[in-house]
Enzyme design. Structure first.
Site, PDB file in Angstrom:
ATOM      1  N   ARG A 211     -34.949 -15.572 -30.420  1.00 58.08           N
ATOM      2  CA  ARG A 211     -33.763 -16.250 -30.948  1.00 58.08           C
ATOM      3  C   ARG A 211     -32.522 -15.629 -30.318  1.00 58.08           C
ATOM      4  O   ARG A 211     -32.309 -14.423 -30.464  1.00 58.08           O
ATOM      5  CB  ARG A 211     -33.703 -16.065 -32.464  1.00 58.08           C
ATOM      6  N   GLU A 213     -29.644 -15.069 -31.124  1.00 62.55           N
ATOM      7  CA  GLU A 213     -28.605 -14.824 -32.125  1.00 62.55           C
ATOM      8  C   GLU A 213     -27.461 -14.094 -31.420  1.00 62.55           C
ATOM      9  O   GLU A 213     -27.685 -13.092 -30.754  1.00 62.55           O
ATOM     10  CB  GLU A 213     -29.124 -13.945 -33.273  1.00 62.55           C
ATOM     11  N   ARG A 219     -30.266  -7.637 -40.071  1.00 57.34           N
ATOM     12  CA  ARG A 219     -31.506  -8.354 -40.367  1.00 57.34           C
ATOM     13  C   ARG A 219     -31.917  -9.386 -39.327  1.00 57.34           C
ATOM     14  O   ARG A 219     -32.812 -10.178 -39.552  1.00 57.34           O
ATOM     15  CB  ARG A 219     -31.399  -9.030 -41.726  1.00 57.34           C
ATOM     16  N   HIS A 220     -31.231  -9.375 -38.196  1.00 51.22           N
ATOM     17  CA  HIS A 220     -31.621 -10.270 -37.109  1.00 51.22           C
ATOM     18  C   HIS A 220     -32.013  -9.478 -35.869  1.00 51.22           C
ATOM     19  O   HIS A 220     -31.366  -8.506 -35.513  1.00 51.22           O
ATOM     20  CB  HIS A 220     -30.473 -11.214 -36.734  1.00 51.22           C
ATOM     21  N   GLU A 357     -33.708 -13.560 -46.921  1.00 52.33           N
ATOM     22  CA  GLU A 357     -34.754 -14.578 -46.720  1.00 52.33           C
ATOM     23  C   GLU A 357     -35.944 -14.003 -45.941  1.00 52.33           C
ATOM     24  O   GLU A 357     -35.766 -13.360 -44.923  1.00 52.33           O
ATOM     25  CB  GLU A 357     -34.155 -15.751 -45.930  1.00 52.33           C
ATOM     26  N   SER A 360     -39.413 -19.456 -44.325  1.00 51.12           N
ATOM     27  CA  SER A 360     -39.059 -20.862 -44.494  1.00 51.12           C
ATOM     28  C   SER A 360     -40.318 -21.687 -44.268  1.00 51.12           C
ATOM     29  O   SER A 360     -41.124 -21.371 -43.385  1.00 51.12           O
ATOM     30  CB  SER A 360     -37.997 -21.305 -43.494  1.00 51.12           C
ATOM     31  N   ARG A 408     -38.974  -8.462 -41.372  1.00 51.74           N
ATOM     32  CA  ARG A 408     -38.276  -8.570 -42.671  1.00 51.74           C
ATOM     33  C   ARG A 408     -39.208  -8.186 -43.815  1.00 51.74           C
ATOM     34  O   ARG A 408     -38.785  -7.613 -44.809  1.00 51.74           O
ATOM     35  CB  ARG A 408     -37.744  -9.985 -42.863  1.00 51.74           C
TER      36      ARG A 408
END
Ligand code: ATP
Ligand code: MG
Length: 434
Positions: A211, A213, A219-220, A357, A360, A408
């Site tokens: 990703r 980001e 947290r990423h 989170e 998902s 996570r």
């Protein structure tokens, strides 16, 4: 080394060869101690200067800390030794000498910055409390795999180099593939769906996701490990049941098999396996509860995504793992199915830890026409995904699944402040090496 004995297995009376790192040397004058460390623990080696070969004593006392050595000798009981035994040496060999100056101190007496630790992970993982994180991570993944297998899922490995992306919101990393543009995959989503329509039906994958980001957050990561699950003939509630089972299996594995590691982290008292079913709040209930806490300046209205601040307020209020279900369709990806009786509502769900989170998921759109419409509504060109959509014309069963970030999971399980603590060699905005 066939004849090597782990320090933890050395018992009084044994003639042994122990090998490992020089943890500490204490020279008290007539007597000196060298503490040798290996993967199983530490053992004291005693040198009585008057009674032992001068050259051997000198070699032992001159060696730099963190050098690799082997010691041949006899194990004796010694109440004053840290482990109740010590080695009386006959010979010692320096196998790999370490520099006198080290970039970080594996004994932990001198604290190091996270960036120094990440630059020197080899030395960093010589510390019990850091090594423990990765033993726990390995055990959690083992337990997760075992649980997946126990419910009849097949492990798959899907490509990480792809022609198109799927997860709107986060950006893709482009690469050059024999002169053409390609991307690092953000998620195995489409591939695992293609496999539920195959003879495999129920699949899981534990693998990297990429990703792009833009910002560093605690947290990423730009390369994370995703635990993905997908099953034919499942709806979103059944997918949530499996998700709960997987999280619990990871905690149970760690509770059963990692007591030493939890001790190294000072967590034996506070480590709890989540026991009850995780509460399931609808999105509507969630925003009402968040607004009722008064934590936000501007109350949330239906259709808003949950900010970090909102997630935190709700997490504090609920105080345990919980699901948020029935999200507005427009803020969930195209492949998530809407409720049959209310197309404004999706079957998408998130599993939340009070801090952030974790997962998902949702039931997927398996009807060809609806899928194509979903693509168009989200401004994606279905043609680019023909390899995927086509298979929905040849017998695609209803199905559901989810993706869980492994880092996570470990971060929240162990109360780590920064997700980078749960990865050996994190990739973030500044870090591409090691
Ligand atoms: P967030 O909103 O927290 O950025 P997301 O909703 O973009 O996450 P999803 O696309 O839903 O993430 O991915 C499923 C799961 O994968 C997430 O719940 C999370 O556990 C993990 N994950 C996603 N992106 C990252 C990342 N950049 N770093 C670490 N884990 C990630
Ligand atoms: Mg998400």
């Amino acid at each position: 080394m066939d004849d090597r004995t782990y320090t933890a297995d050395a018992s009084p009376g044994d003639a042994v060869t122990v090998a490992g790192w020089v943890h500490e040397i204490r020279d008290l004058g007539g007597i000196a101690f060298l503490i040798l460390r290996d993967k199983t623990g530490k053992i004291q080696v005693k040198f009585e200067k008057d009674e032992m070969d001068d050259e051997m004593v000198e070699t032992a006392l001159d060696v730099h800390r963190e050098s690799v050595i082997s010691v041949e000798g006899t194990v004796e009981e010694e109440d004053r030794a840290p482990t109740g035994v010590e080695v009386v040496p006959e010979s010692i060999e320096v196998i790999a000498e370490a520099d006198a100056e080290l970039p970080l101190d594996p004994s932990g007496k001198v604290e190091a910055e996270l960036s120094t630790r990440l630059d020197n992970r080899t030395l960093d993982l010589r510390k019990d409390e850091v090594k423990a994180i990765f033993e726990i991570r390995a055990e959690a993944l083992r337990a997760v795999r075992e649980h997946f297998r126990s419910i009849g899922s097949t492990e798959i490995n899907t490509p990480k180099i792809v022609a198109t992306g799927t997860e709107g919101g986060t950006e893709l990393f482009p690469i050059t593939y024999f002169g053409e543009e390609a991307f690092m995959n953000q998620s195995p989503q489409l591939f695992k769906q293609l496999m539920v329509g195959s003879g495999l039906e129920r699949v899981f994958e534990i693998g990297p996701i990429f990703r792009a980001e833009e910002h560093n957050t605690p947290r990423h990561l730009n390369e994370a490990t995703s635990i993905d699950f997908e099953s034919a003939f499942f709806d979103h509630t059944e997918a949530m049941d499996v998700c709960e089972g997987i999280v619990r299996a990871a905690y149970e594995g760690v509770a059963e098999n990692c007591q030493e590691e939890l001790e190294a982290l000072g967590m034996t008292e506070e480590f709890d396996v989540p026991d009850d079913a995780f509460p399931r709040l609808t999105y509507e209930e969630a925003i009402e509860r968040i607004n009722a806490t008064g934590a936000l300046d501007d109350p949330l209205v239906w259709g808003d995504d949950l900010s970090t601040e909102a997630e935190r307020a709700l997490g504090e209020d609920v105080g345990s793992h919980y699901f948020i279900t029935d999200w507005p369709s427009e803020i969930k990806p195209f492949y998530i199915k809407d409720h049959d009786d209310d197309p404004e509502l999706s079957t998408g769900f998130d599993l939340m830890h009070p801090r952030l989170e974790l997962v998902s998921g949702g039931q997927r759109e398996h009807r060809y026409q609806h899928l194509i419409e979903g693509f168009e509504q989200q401004g994606l060109e279905p043609e680019a995904f023909e390899y995927y959509t086509k298979m929905f014309k040849y017998g695609m069963p209803p199905h559901a699944g989810w993706g869980l970030g492994a880092e996570r999971l470990i971060m929240t399980m162990l109360g780590l402040e920064n997700i980078r603590e749960a990865v050996l060699f994190p990739r973030d905005r500044q870090r591409l090496s090691p």
